[in-house]
Design a protein around this motif. Structure first.
Motif, mmCIF file in Angstrom:
data_model
loop_
_atom_site.group_PDB
_atom_site.id
_atom_site.type_symbol
_atom_site.label_atom_id
_atom_site.label_comp_id
_atom_site.label_asym_id
_atom_site.label_seq_id
_atom_site.Cartn_x
_atom_site.Cartn_y
_atom_site.Cartn_z
ATOM 1 N N VAL A 121 0.599 -1.190 0.132
ATOM 2 C CA VAL A 121 -0.052 0.328 0.277
ATOM 3 C C VAL A 121 0.919 1.465 0.429
ATOM 4 N N THR A 124 2.600 1.764 -2.954
ATOM 5 C CA THR A 124 1.446 2.255 -4.304
ATOM 6 C C THR A 124 1.072 3.908 -3.951
ATOM 7 N N ILE A 125 0.956 4.577 -3.094
ATOM 8 C CA ILE A 125 0.446 5.890 -2.694
ATOM 9 C C ILE A 125 1.619 6.541 -2.709
ATOM 10 N N ARG A 128 2.593 9.457 -7.427
ATOM 11 C CA ARG A 128 2.345 10.013 -8.433
ATOM 12 C C ARG A 128 1.661 9.469 -9.199
ATOM 13 N N SER A 131 -0.357 5.904 -7.740
ATOM 14 C CA SER A 131 -1.507 6.349 -7.162
ATOM 15 C C SER A 131 -2.258 5.805 -9.173
ATOM 16 N N ASN A 132 -1.968 7.202 -9.633
ATOM 17 C CA ASN A 132 -2.547 7.004 -10.418
ATOM 18 C C ASN A 132 -2.914 5.935 -11.475
ATOM 19 N N PHE A 134 -3.407 2.986 -9.827
ATOM 20 C CA PHE A 134 -3.874 2.342 -9.688
ATOM 21 C C PHE A 134 -5.254 2.769 -9.521
ATOM 22 N N ILE A 135 -5.914 4.430 -10.054
ATOM 23 C CA ILE A 135 -6.756 4.851 -9.653
ATOM 24 C C ILE A 135 -7.917 4.593 -10.632
ATOM 25 N N LEU A 170 -11.923 6.306 -5.058
ATOM 26 C CA LEU A 170 -10.360 6.253 -5.126
ATOM 27 C C LEU A 170 -9.378 7.129 -4.707
ATOM 28 N N ARG A 171 -9.805 8.248 -5.611
ATOM 29 C CA ARG A 171 -8.648 9.291 -4.871
ATOM 30 C C ARG A 171 -8.833 9.756 -3.460
ATOM 31 N N VAL A 174 -7.087 7.728 -1.572
ATOM 32 C CA VAL A 174 -5.559 7.635 -1.589
ATOM 33 C C VAL A 174 -5.442 8.322 -0.912
ATOM 34 N N ARG A 178 -2.521 8.390 2.803
ATOM 35 C CA ARG A 178 -1.559 9.109 2.696
ATOM 36 C C ARG A 178 -0.900 10.338 3.992
#
Length: 196
Positions: A121, A124-125, A128, A131-132, A134-135, A170-171, A174, A178
């Motif tokens: 996790v 992934t985060i 940027r 995380s983008n 992932f979204i 999801l955004r 994330v 964070r």
């Protein structure tokens, strides 16, 4: 006699619900361990009754693990109080503190056991781009599933709203992760067009 049994059952269930509401699952586990510890050997004297919280704190130290053995001495000193300055704890207060130590030890052990699950996790985060990705992957999977299940018409009419809602959710997830994990994105220095 049945009234007394009913009242005691109501008290026990109410106390259990209070502990679960206040401390959650760790409180219930701690209460269970505390109950097992007291039932294993009933105190026969006042001195043994005063030692019961110390045994519970020792059990909490064993639950916390080898990395936290220093807490055993600290918890024992809290239970001992400070008689020189007039601070003495009642047996009920000592047992309450010992139950708190068990709950804290269970939470520490769970933190140790589940700490490795945060690694992917955090990975992934932490940037940027990841995380983008992932979204976008989450929204893309939802779009494909809507199209396969309901067809192109539903995707173009109602499905886009659901996909947008999924992307927003999801955004927000994330961003919240964070904040919870204390991850800050590094600022990206972009060269100006004049410098080139």
């Amino acid at each position: 006699m049945p009234v007394l049994a009913l009242l005691s059952a109501v008290f026990v269930v109410g106390f259990e619900q209070l502990v679960q509401w206040q401390y959650g699952l760790t409180g219930i586990i701690g209460l269970l361990l505390l109950t097992i510890g007291i039932k294993a050997k009933e105190p026969t004297s006042l001195l043994e009754a005063l030692r019961a919280p110390s045994r519970t704190a020792g059990l909490a130290g064993r639950i916390a693990g080898r990395r936290r053995t220093h807490y055993i001495e600290e918890w024992a000193s809290v239970l001992a109080g400070d008689p020189e300055h007039g601070v003495t704890l009642s047996p009920l207060r000592r047992q309450y503190y010992a139950l708190g130590f068990v709950c804290a030890a269970v939470r520490m052990r769970l933190h140790d056991l589940l700490g490795g699950f945060w690694t992917p996790v955090d990975w992934t985060i932490s940037t940027r781009q990841r995380s983008n990705f992932f979204i976008a992957s989450g929204v893309g999977v939802q779009v494909v599933m809507i199209q396969l299940h309901d067809g192109l018409y539903v995707l173009c009419t109602d499905g886009l709203g659901w996909a947008a809602g999924c992307g927003i959710a999801l955004r927000l997830l994330v961003g919240w992760l964070r904040q919870v994990r204390g991850i800050e994105l590094a600022a990206v220095d972009r060269p100006d067009a004049d410098d080139e």
